[in-house]
Design a protein around this motif. Structure first.
Motif, mmCIF file in Angstrom:
data_model
loop_
_atom_site.group_PDB
_atom_site.id
_atom_site.type_symbol
_atom_site.label_atom_id
_atom_site.label_comp_id
_atom_site.label_asym_id
_atom_site.label_seq_id
_atom_site.Cartn_x
_atom_site.Cartn_y
_atom_site.Cartn_z
ATOM 1 N N HIS A 1 10.045 -1.170 0.354
ATOM 2 C CA HIS A 1 9.902 -1.816 -0.975
ATOM 3 C C HIS A 1 8.439 -1.875 -1.190
ATOM 4 O O HIS A 1 7.811 -2.480 -0.217
ATOM 5 C CB HIS A 1 10.587 -3.206 -1.338
ATOM 6 N N ARG A 2 7.995 -1.158 -1.977
ATOM 7 C CA ARG A 2 6.400 -0.986 -2.376
ATOM 8 C C ARG A 2 6.025 -2.248 -3.393
ATOM 9 O O ARG A 2 6.526 -2.239 -4.360
ATOM 10 C CB ARG A 2 5.992 0.144 -2.919
ATOM 11 N N GLY A 3 5.136 -3.081 -2.956
ATOM 12 C CA GLY A 3 4.587 -4.236 -3.809
ATOM 13 C C GLY A 3 4.496 -5.246 -2.948
ATOM 14 O O GLY A 3 4.578 -5.468 -1.820
ATOM 15 N N MET B 1 0.668 -1.215 -0.209
ATOM 16 C CA MET B 1 -0.115 -0.047 -0.042
ATOM 17 C C MET B 1 0.833 1.259 0.134
ATOM 18 O O MET B 1 1.771 1.457 0.737
ATOM 19 C CB MET B 1 -1.048 -0.005 1.209
ATOM 20 N N LEU B 2 0.670 2.175 -0.823
ATOM 21 C CA LEU B 2 1.180 3.421 -1.078
ATOM 22 C C LEU B 2 1.221 4.025 0.191
ATOM 23 O O LEU B 2 2.390 4.563 0.642
ATOM 24 C CB LEU B 2 0.796 4.361 -2.183
ATOM 25 N N TRP C 1 4.562 6.232 4.742
ATOM 26 C CA TRP C 1 4.528 6.510 6.273
ATOM 27 C C TRP C 1 5.860 5.604 6.722
ATOM 28 O O TRP C 1 6.693 6.138 7.380
ATOM 29 C CB TRP C 1 3.464 5.663 6.932
ATOM 30 N N LEU C 2 6.068 4.388 6.221
ATOM 31 C CA LEU C 2 7.426 3.718 6.561
ATOM 32 C C LEU C 2 8.605 4.354 6.345
ATOM 33 O O LEU C 2 9.448 4.593 7.158
ATOM 34 C CB LEU C 2 7.399 2.432 5.782
ATOM 35 N N SER C 3 8.670 5.106 5.161
ATOM 36 C CA SER C 3 9.998 5.582 4.650
ATOM 37 C C SER C 3 10.105 6.917 5.618
ATOM 38 O O SER C 3 11.472 7.112 5.844
ATOM 39 C CB SER C 3 9.713 6.129 3.120
ATOM 40 N N GLU C 4 9.123 7.848 5.905
ATOM 41 C CA GLU C 4 8.959 8.815 6.557
ATOM 42 C C GLU C 4 9.572 8.478 8.106
ATOM 43 O O GLU C 4 10.494 8.981 8.754
ATOM 44 C CB GLU C 4 7.754 9.506 6.556
#
Length: 231
Positions: free
Chosen positions: A122-124, A100-101, A106-109
């Motif tokens: 990783h998104r996917g 989920m985008l 949020w994870l990256s932040e």
């Protein structure tokens, strides 16, 4: 947003698990209680239980992984268990896989805010990374039943890699029920392991499944880490 004042204090056992990185864990709990709630990753009623039920509950599984291990967290969501593991163990190379985008943003932040250089987002979906992302260790928490989870995770495992699936009290029963499907997938060696008995009221259980695609019994030089109870 949830009022930051509602952020629960760290329990006594947290220092034993996080050591000098306890301030990072505390900052993570504060983020979960704030934007984790406003972004729908954590329910408001979970805030008082963030330590024992979520962050500490995930971090105690760190004893499943050898020094310097690469670990893929499938369906990371709010960074559980991946971010908790990365905070407890700075030596781990942690990869968070989340489809989920809004969650990956949020994870990256959160990774940036906590300065967790050992974490990659990783998104996917897990199945989309087959042949692209691989590691000796894959973990997941409350994502799906063992048979379904294994189908997603096996393509990410190297030979003799291990899936550490966090499960509840019914771990042994679920393993017994799904054993035929797991064997078909090449997961021939299975162990139910306790973690965190010294710091949690109820130890966390993981089902540890070793991938051996060519048949036979996998060689486990670190097997002693799997059968002992956690600290």
């Amino acid at each position: 947003m949830t009022d930051p004042l509602e952020t629960p204090a760290a329990p006594s056992g947290a220092a034993a698990v996080f050591g000098e990185r306890l301030p990072i864990a505390t900052a993570f709990v504060a983020i979960l209680a704030d934007t984790g709630v406003s972004h729908g990753l954590i329910g408001p009623r979970e805030v008082p239980r963030l330590w024992d039920r979520h962050v500490l509950n995930c971090a105690v599984v760190e004893d499943a992984f050898p020094s310097g291990a690469m670990v893929i967290d499938v369906g990371s969501g709010a960074g559980l268990p991946g971010l908790a593991l990365a905070i407890a163990r700075s030596d781990l190379d942690v990869h968070l896989v989340e489809p989920m985008l809004r969650r990956t943003k949020w994870l990256s932040e959160t990774v940036s805010a906590l300065h967790l250089d050992s974490v990659t987002v990783h998104r996917g979906r897990a199945e989309e990374f087959a042949g692209v992302l691989s590691a000796p260790w894959v973990t997941a928490r409350a994502v799906a039943r063992l048979d379904k989870l294994a189908r997603w995770c096996v393509p990410l495992l190297g030979d003799e890699g291990t899936l550490v699936a966090m499960k509840g009290r019914t771990a042994a029963d679920e393993l017994a029920q799904d054993r035929p499907a797991l064997t078909t997938l090449g997961l021939l060696d299975a162990t139910v392991t306790e973690h965190g008995g010294a710091v949690l009221e109820e130890p966390v259980l993981s089902v540890d499944l070793v991938f051996c695609p060519r048949g036979g019994t996998a060689h486990r030089p670190h097997a002693s880490r799997r059968v002992r109870k956690a600290r």
